[in-house]
Design an enzyme around this catalytic site. Structure first.
Site, PDB file in Angstrom:
ATOM      1  N   HIS A  44       0.833  -1.211   0.000  1.00  0.00           N
ATOM      2  CA  HIS A  44       0.000   0.000   0.000  1.00  0.00           C
ATOM      3  C   HIS A  44       0.867   1.260   0.000  1.00  0.00           C
ATOM      4  O   HIS A  44       0.490   2.285   0.561  1.00  0.00           O
ATOM      5  CB  HIS A  44      -0.974   0.005   1.187  1.00  0.00           C
ATOM      6  CG  HIS A  44      -2.107  -0.975   1.009  1.00  0.00           C
ATOM      7  ND1 HIS A  44      -3.238  -0.673   0.283  1.00  0.00           N
ATOM      8  CD2 HIS A  44      -2.262  -2.251   1.431  1.00  0.00           C
ATOM      9  CE1 HIS A  44      -4.054  -1.726   0.298  1.00  0.00           C
ATOM     10  NE2 HIS A  44      -3.480  -2.699   0.975  1.00  0.00           N
ATOM     11  N   LEU A 142      -1.758 -12.576  -6.346  1.00  0.00           N
ATOM     12  CA  LEU A 142      -0.436 -12.771  -6.947  1.00  0.00           C
ATOM     13  C   LEU A 142      -0.365 -12.131  -8.334  1.00  0.00           C
ATOM     14  O   LEU A 142       0.539 -12.399  -9.110  1.00  0.00           O
ATOM     15  CB  LEU A 142      -0.097 -14.267  -6.994  1.00  0.00           C
ATOM     16  CG  LEU A 142      -0.128 -14.942  -5.612  1.00  0.00           C
ATOM     17  CD1 LEU A 142       0.071 -16.449  -5.725  1.00  0.00           C
ATOM     18  CD2 LEU A 142       0.930 -14.338  -4.675  1.00  0.00           C
ATOM     19  N   GLU A 177      -5.488  -1.574 -16.914  1.00  0.00           N
ATOM     20  CA  GLU A 177      -6.253  -2.026 -15.745  1.00  0.00           C
ATOM     21  C   GLU A 177      -7.060  -0.874 -15.137  1.00  0.00           C
ATOM     22  O   GLU A 177      -8.216  -1.044 -14.763  1.00  0.00           O
ATOM     23  CB  GLU A 177      -5.319  -2.661 -14.694  1.00  0.00           C
ATOM     24  CG  GLU A 177      -6.081  -3.219 -13.508  1.00  0.00           C
ATOM     25  CD  GLU A 177      -5.530  -4.512 -12.942  1.00  0.00           C
ATOM     26  OE1 GLU A 177      -4.646  -5.132 -13.572  1.00  0.00           O
ATOM     27  OE2 GLU A 177      -5.978  -4.910 -11.857  1.00  0.00           O
ATOM     28  N   ASP A 189       2.422  -3.881  -9.491  1.00  0.00           N
ATOM     29  CA  ASP A 189       2.249  -5.228 -10.039  1.00  0.00           C
ATOM     30  C   ASP A 189       2.782  -5.325 -11.467  1.00  0.00           C
ATOM     31  O   ASP A 189       3.485  -6.274 -11.828  1.00  0.00           O
ATOM     32  CB  ASP A 189       0.772  -5.618 -10.036  1.00  0.00           C
ATOM     33  CG  ASP A 189       0.163  -5.597  -8.649  1.00  0.00           C
ATOM     34  OD1 ASP A 189       0.941  -5.533  -7.666  1.00  0.00           O
ATOM     35  OD2 ASP A 189      -1.064  -5.632  -8.546  1.00  0.00           O
TER      36      ASP A 189
HETATM   37  P1  ADP Z   1      -5.192 -11.208  -9.202  1.00  0.00           P
HETATM   38  O1  ADP Z   1      -4.556 -10.185 -10.085  1.00  0.00           O
HETATM   39  O2  ADP Z   1      -4.816 -11.057  -7.771  1.00  0.00           O
HETATM   40  O3  ADP Z   1      -5.009 -12.607  -9.669  1.00  0.00           O
HETATM   41  P2  ADP Z   1      -7.569  -9.925 -10.157  1.00  0.00           P
HETATM   42  O4  ADP Z   1      -8.985  -9.977  -9.727  1.00  0.00           O
HETATM   43  O5  ADP Z   1      -6.895  -8.608 -10.199  1.00  0.00           O
HETATM   44  O6  ADP Z   1      -6.771 -10.944  -9.227  1.00  0.00           O
HETATM   45  O7  ADP Z   1      -7.448 -10.552 -11.613  1.00  0.00           O
HETATM   46  C1  ADP Z   1      -8.020 -11.806 -11.882  1.00  0.00           C
HETATM   47  C2  ADP Z   1      -8.795 -11.732 -13.173  1.00  0.00           C
HETATM   48  O8  ADP Z   1      -7.889 -11.558 -14.279  1.00  0.00           O
HETATM   49  C3  ADP Z   1      -9.540 -13.011 -13.490  1.00  0.00           C
HETATM   50  O9  ADP Z   1     -10.798 -13.027 -12.862  1.00  0.00           O
HETATM   51  C4  ADP Z   1      -9.665 -12.939 -15.000  1.00  0.00           C
HETATM   52  O10 ADP Z   1     -10.683 -12.061 -15.381  1.00  0.00           O
HETATM   53  C5  ADP Z   1      -8.352 -12.287 -15.399  1.00  0.00           C
HETATM   54  N1  ADP Z   1      -7.328 -13.323 -15.708  1.00  0.00           N
HETATM   55  C6  ADP Z   1      -6.172 -13.544 -15.059  1.00  0.00           C
HETATM   56  N2  ADP Z   1      -5.496 -14.586 -15.620  1.00  0.00           N
HETATM   57  C7  ADP Z   1      -6.245 -15.024 -16.648  1.00  0.00           C
HETATM   58  C8  ADP Z   1      -6.107 -16.074 -17.616  1.00  0.00           C
HETATM   59  N3  ADP Z   1      -5.059 -16.888 -17.619  1.00  0.00           N
HETATM   60  N4  ADP Z   1      -7.079 -16.215 -18.540  1.00  0.00           N
HETATM   61  C9  ADP Z   1      -8.153 -15.389 -18.544  1.00  0.00           C
HETATM   62  N5  ADP Z   1      -8.336 -14.420 -17.659  1.00  0.00           N
HETATM   63  C10 ADP Z   1      -7.409 -14.213 -16.714  1.00  0.00           C
HETATM   64 MG    MG Z   2      -4.888  -8.079  -9.972  1.00  0.00          MG
END
Ligand code: ADP
Ligand code: MG
Length: 400
Positions: A44, A142, A177, A189
């Site tokens: 943060h 992650l 994003e 990130d």
């Molecule tokens: P984090 O970044 O912590 O994993 P987020 O909610 O920010 O969590 O991002 C996750 C989202 O990113 C998933 O719900 C999906 O929409 C998208 N995403 C991530 N990896 C993939 C993938 N390999 N294929 C399709 N969508 C993905």
């Molecule tokens: Mg994320």
């Protein structure tokens, strides 16, 4: 930095290339990969112009890709059962992003949109076919989202011969994003995914995106980093993130500073005396002490005193739990149990309210710590955590 992977064969990249052929009827022009990240310390801080010290995970998102000449963008992910989505590059618009069941496509489509919006020549006549396959767990804190954005942006820029420095690539991925997906994340990130290097942590100054690669070879020191995915994500996360961000900006304004980064650690107590609201004081104390912890951990890493970083990680967790109030019972249990089982230090990593914790342990303690945390979760009635060991790994690169 478009070097090809010369580490052991990337099976998932080969698989992604094979699947691409099956989907689109021709071989991809290449496969690119971008990793998920864990943050060693500096949580943060990235929306306070502060410091962070993330590293790239061995898990990465592969994007097999080929150019098109008709202004069409086709997107498919092996990880989401939603079929191929076809879009017109010229129609990409943050006001109308892809909707369910293709909501995931906002991330790669957003990367293409951010490139075009920056006047980089990917369209409108151009376009691409992309197929995605990843082993970064999603929603585990992650940064699978950053891995996807960065891998897609890197694939597009290299396919179209657009020279872009990594920090700029990361900034565009973050813009995807923020502006296209609609998530107000900081830049850490994407910087970690785009810029990290094998065996190093990335010291990041989020004010000017200056970065330094700090040697962080856990294996050589007989250490291991455990990533404990609690497999929970509490609903609080979004609103709380926005609230914390707003509090930090309000506190900086009240103190007459451009950002909390400009409040030196030595002046913290005096500044706290000038803030009336106890909650605001706690938020400021977290940010300022956390920046100081990044500096100290970086010094210890440079000196090869990795074990001594442990207590600072644990202090960071206490600060996030008590002052910033973004932890949750599952993360607290993971941290407390790992420490009781012998970890040098442990903390939540990422935004909080679920997601993952990190523990710095002796390499040979891995079975004992894993067992202890798994058993503690079972006793508490929580879902079984997913626990993996992570070596600081390579940032985004072309694989095939
Ligand atoms: P984090 O970044 O912590 O994993 P987020 O909610 O920010 O969590 O991002 C996750 C989202 O990113 C998933 O719900 C999906 O929409 C998208 N995403 C991530 N990896 C993939 C993938 N390999 N294929 C399709 N969508 C993905
Ligand atoms: Mg994320």
């Amino acid at each position: 930095m478009s070097s090809t992977d010369n580490t052991p064969a990337d099976k998932l990249a080969t698989r992604a290339a094979d699947e691409f052929r099956g989907l689109y009827g021709a071989a991809p022009e290449g496969v690119w990969a971008a990793p998920g990240r864990a943050n060693l310390i500096g949580e943060h801080t990235d929306y306070n112009d502060g410091f962070a010290l993330p590293f790239a995970l061995p898990q990465r998102t592969r994007v097999a890709a080929a150019r098109r000449t008709d202004g069409t963008l086709r997107l498919h992910s092996a990880d989401v059962p939603s079929g191929v989505l076809t879009l017109r590059v010229a129609d990409l618009d943050p006001a109308h992003p892809p909707q369910p069941p293709h909501g995931w496509a906002r991330y790669p489509a957003g990367a293409v949109w951010a490139l075009i919006d920056a006047d980089l020549p990917v369209g409108p006549r151009g376009g691409a076919d992309l197929h995605i396959r990843s082993d970064v767990p999603t929603g585990a804190g992650l940064s699978s989202s950053a891995a996807l954005e960065v891998a897609a942006a890197l694939a597009l820029t290299e396919l179209y011969g657009i020279p872009l420095a990594r920090p700029e690539l990361a900034a565009l991925a973050r813009r995807a994003e923020n502006a296209y997906v609609g998530v107000p994340c900081g830049v850490m990130d994407q910087m970690a995914s785009a810029c990290a290097t094998d065996g190093h942590a990335l010291h990041l100054d989020t004010r000017d995106l200056r970065q330094q690669h700090i040697p962080f070879d856990c294996a050589a020191a007989g250490l291991r980093l455990l990533v404990i995915d609690t497999r929970v994500q509490h609903d609080l996360a979004d609103g709380a993130y926005a609230e914390r961000r707003a509090s930090c900006h309000a506190a900086a304004a009240a103190l007459g500073l451009p950002a909390l980064r400009d409040l030196p650690y030595a002046e913290l107590d005096r500044a706290l005396g000038r803030l009336g609201d106890p909650a605001l004081r706690r938020r400021v104390r977290h940010v300022v002490t956390e920046n100081e912890r990044v500096v100290r951990v970086e010094e210890l890493l440079r000196a090869g005193r990795l074990r001594e970083a442990g207590p600072l990680l644990t202090e960071g967790h206490a600060s996030l739990r008590d002052d910033y109030e973004v932890s949750c019972p599952e993360l607290d249990l993971a941290v407390a149990t790992a420490r009781a089982a012998g970890a040098y230090g442990a903390r939540m990593t990422g935004g909080g309210f679920g997601g993952s914790a990190l523990a710095l342990i002796d390499a040979d303690a891995e079975p004992a710590v894993t067992r202890a945390v798994t058993e503690a979760f079972a006793r508490a009635g929580y879902r079984p955590p997913r626990i993996t060991a992570a070596e600081p790994s390579a940032g985004a690169h072309r694989v095939l």
